[in-house]
Design an enzyme around this catalytic site. Structure first.
Site, PDB file in Angstrom:
ATOM      1  N   ASP A  12      49.173  80.397  85.639  1.00  0.00           N
ATOM      2  CA  ASP A  12      50.568  80.756  85.348  1.00  0.00           C
ATOM      3  C   ASP A  12      51.416  80.749  86.618  1.00  0.00           C
ATOM      4  OD1 ASP A  12      52.704  81.469  83.790  1.00  0.00           O
ATOM      5  OD2 ASP A  12      52.170  83.591  83.666  1.00  0.00           O
ATOM      6  N   ASN A  14      53.855  78.097  87.401  1.00  0.00           N
ATOM      7  CA  ASN A  14      54.371  76.789  87.836  1.00  0.00           C
ATOM      8  C   ASN A  14      55.896  76.735  87.789  1.00  0.00           C
ATOM      9  OD1 ASN A  14      51.743  75.980  87.926  1.00  0.00           O
ATOM     10  ND2 ASN A  14      51.794  74.827  86.006  1.00  0.00           N
ATOM     11  N   TRP A  17      57.503  78.801  90.506  1.00  0.00           N
ATOM     12  CA  TRP A  17      57.265  78.139  91.801  1.00  0.00           C
ATOM     13  C   TRP A  17      58.334  77.059  92.028  1.00  0.00           C
ATOM     14  CZ3 TRP A  17      56.221  73.181  93.512  1.00  0.00           C
ATOM     15  CH2 TRP A  17      55.635  73.059  94.774  1.00  0.00           C
ATOM     16  N   ARG A  25      61.277  72.346  86.496  1.00  0.00           N
ATOM     17  CA  ARG A  25      59.986  72.949  86.149  1.00  0.00           C
ATOM     18  C   ARG A  25      58.853  71.924  86.167  1.00  0.00           C
ATOM     19  NH1 ARG A  25      59.934  77.864  83.748  1.00  0.00           N
ATOM     20  NH2 ARG A  25      58.109  77.290  82.510  1.00  0.00           N
ATOM     21  N   SER A  57      48.801  76.173  75.848  1.00  0.00           N
ATOM     22  CA  SER A  57      48.455  77.047  74.721  1.00  0.00           C
ATOM     23  C   SER A  57      49.155  76.560  73.463  1.00  0.00           C
ATOM     24  CB  SER A  57      48.887  78.486  75.033  1.00  0.00           C
ATOM     25  OG  SER A  57      50.296  78.592  74.990  1.00  0.00           O
ATOM     26  N   ASN A  60      52.653  77.375  73.866  1.00  0.00           N
ATOM     27  CA  ASN A  60      53.399  76.497  74.783  1.00  0.00           C
ATOM     28  C   ASN A  60      54.019  75.316  74.043  1.00  0.00           C
ATOM     29  OD1 ASN A  60      51.013  76.779  77.537  1.00  0.00           O
ATOM     30  ND2 ASN A  60      52.845  77.990  77.125  1.00  0.00           N
ATOM     31  N   ARG A  63      57.760  74.984  73.661  1.00  0.00           N
ATOM     32  CA  ARG A  63      58.649  74.805  74.832  1.00  0.00           C
ATOM     33  C   ARG A  63      59.593  73.624  74.603  1.00  0.00           C
ATOM     34  NH1 ARG A  63      55.988  76.678  80.494  1.00  0.00           N
ATOM     35  NH2 ARG A  63      55.209  78.641  79.690  1.00  0.00           N
ATOM     36  N   ARG A 173      43.973  85.423  86.243  1.00  0.00           N
ATOM     37  CA  ARG A 173      45.316  85.018  85.840  1.00  0.00           C
ATOM     38  C   ARG A 173      46.215  85.065  87.064  1.00  0.00           C
ATOM     39  NH1 ARG A 173      48.867  85.875  80.547  1.00  0.00           N
ATOM     40  NH2 ARG A 173      50.666  84.714  81.283  1.00  0.00           N
ATOM     41  N   GLU A 192      35.142  90.230  83.230  1.00  0.00           N
ATOM     42  CA  GLU A 192      35.900  90.961  84.256  1.00  0.00           C
ATOM     43  C   GLU A 192      37.237  90.246  84.460  1.00  0.00           C
ATOM     44  OE1 GLU A 192      35.016  93.815  85.690  1.00  0.00           O
ATOM     45  OE2 GLU A 192      33.155  93.827  84.520  1.00  0.00           O
TER      46      GLU A 192
HETATM   47  C1  FPP Z   1      52.198  78.125  83.031  1.00  0.00           C
HETATM   48  O1  FPP Z   1      53.233  78.136  83.973  1.00  0.00           O
HETATM   49  C2  FPP Z   1      51.541  76.851  83.039  1.00  0.00           C
HETATM   50  C3  FPP Z   1      51.546  75.948  81.993  1.00  0.00           C
HETATM   51  C4  FPP Z   1      52.216  76.186  80.718  1.00  0.00           C
HETATM   52  C5  FPP Z   1      50.905  74.659  82.114  1.00  0.00           C
HETATM   53  C6  FPP Z   1      49.714  74.584  83.029  1.00  0.00           C
HETATM   54  C7  FPP Z   1      49.617  73.183  83.423  1.00  0.00           C
HETATM   55  C8  FPP Z   1      49.233  72.747  84.630  1.00  0.00           C
HETATM   56  C9  FPP Z   1      48.727  73.614  85.698  1.00  0.00           C
HETATM   57  C10 FPP Z   1      49.352  71.310  84.964  1.00  0.00           C
HETATM   58  C11 FPP Z   1      48.430  70.433  84.197  1.00  0.00           C
HETATM   59  C12 FPP Z   1      47.021  70.663  84.484  1.00  0.00           C
HETATM   60  C13 FPP Z   1      46.121  69.709  84.443  1.00  0.00           C
HETATM   61  C14 FPP Z   1      44.703  70.048  84.679  1.00  0.00           C
HETATM   62  C15 FPP Z   1      46.478  68.312  84.178  1.00  0.00           C
HETATM   63  P1  FPP Z   1      54.692  78.478  83.473  1.00  0.00           P
HETATM   64  O2  FPP Z   1      55.417  77.213  83.240  1.00  0.00           O
HETATM   65  O3  FPP Z   1      54.622  79.415  82.312  1.00  0.00           O
HETATM   66  O4  FPP Z   1      55.249  79.211  84.732  1.00  0.00           O
HETATM   67  P2  FPP Z   1      56.314  80.400  84.730  1.00  0.00           P
HETATM   68  O5  FPP Z   1      55.626  81.594  84.119  1.00  0.00           O
HETATM   69  O6  FPP Z   1      56.575  80.579  86.180  1.00  0.00           O
HETATM   70  O7  FPP Z   1      57.511  79.926  83.963  1.00  0.00           O
END
Ligand code: FPP
Length: 244
Positions: A12, A14, A17, A25, A57, A60, A63, A173, A192
């Site tokens: 979580d 991305n 960041w 995003r 998920s 997700n 989105r 997480r 854990e």
């Molecule tokens: C949550 O961050 C992350 C996701 C919904 C997607 C995770 C995907 C990746 C790490 C990239 C793809 C991975 C592979 C292995 C190809 P968020 O967008 O909810 O972040 P935020 O909480 O800061 O908005």
């Protein structure tokens, strides 16, 4: 030292960041995919038998369309380009989740990547895509109901997407939220939990090792107490007696 066979990670942070850098995003997800590669290598170097990454998920899927398109493009790129490296490191790729919710194209690429890496024996990398713990349990229970016979915990486990994988010992997480968000609900009954504020793109092998060190400091009791703790896991065993 307690064995550690399976680590599951909720990647979580991305979006935050990217937003912190004034970037879209999708750029955060790209950086996140790079971190997923790095952490897979780190886990392999640590001889971890199984790693599960929560990449998308069921929730997700609600989105915005552009973000989903960016994530789907990333997954396609990952599945097409990561296979040689997975084979080189003897890593078997396995995708868990509801494939009916994925496009036919993505399903084809998944099947091909799974087939190409099937000989990997050093580590299993399970990628959770269109995955939801409740959805998984309902799909498993429905499959068993169709077959008939008693519904037992052991039978249910054989119908879960994670069949054959050990339950996670440690669930990490990133991103600062303190919840499971529908991830491995059945499998994490005695896992854990390790939460860190670090945003996923900033997560490193050093931070992974710190989480594992914290895991080794914990006492796992599986609901028991005293000398009973030393016995191997009582998972799926019938209770010895009634509580009177
Ligand atoms: C949550 O961050 C992350 C996701 C919904 C997607 C995770 C995907 C990746 C790490 C990239 C793809 C991975 C592979 C292995 C190809 P968020 O967008 O909810 O972040 P935020 O909480 O800061 O908005």
């Amino acid at each position: 030292m307690k064995p550690i066979t399976h680590i599951a990670i909720i990647m979580d942070g991305n979006g935050r960041w990217a937003e912190a850098r004034g970037r879209p995003r999708a750029e955060g997800h790209r950086a996140g995919a790079e971190t997923a590669r790095r952490i897979t290598r780190a886990a392999r170097r640590l001889s971890l038998p199984a790693l599960t990454l929560y990449a998308l998920s069921t929730e997700n899927l609600d989105r915005p369309r552009e973000e989903l398109a960016a994530l789907s493009a990333l997954m396609r790129h990952y599945l097409d380009h990561e296979v040689p490296s997975l084979i080189e490191h003897s890593i078997r790729l396995r995708v868990i989740g509801n494939r009916k919710l994925l496009s036919a194209d993505l399903r084809r690429r998944i099947a091909s990547a799974e087939k190409a890496t099937a000989g990997g024996t050093a580590m299993t990398l399970a990628l959770a895509l269109a995955y939801g713990g409740r959805d998984e349990i309902v799909r498993a229970a429905s499959a068993l109901a169709e077959k008939g016979g008693p519904l037992t915990a052991a039978r249910l486990e054989t119908a879960l997407d994670t069949k054959g994988l050990p339950d996670p010992d440690l669930l990490i997480r990133t991103g600062g939220e303190l919840r499971l968000s529908n991830f491995l609900l059945w499998q994490s009954a005695y896992t854990e939990l390790f939460f860190t504020r670090t945003l996923w793109p900033d997560f490193t092998g050093v931070k992974l090792r710190a989480a594992i060190a914290e895991y080794h400091r914990r006492e796992r009791r599986f609901g028991r107490a005293g000398e009973e703790v030393a016995r191997p896991s009582a998972k799926l065993k019938k209770p010895r007696g009634k509580f009177k």
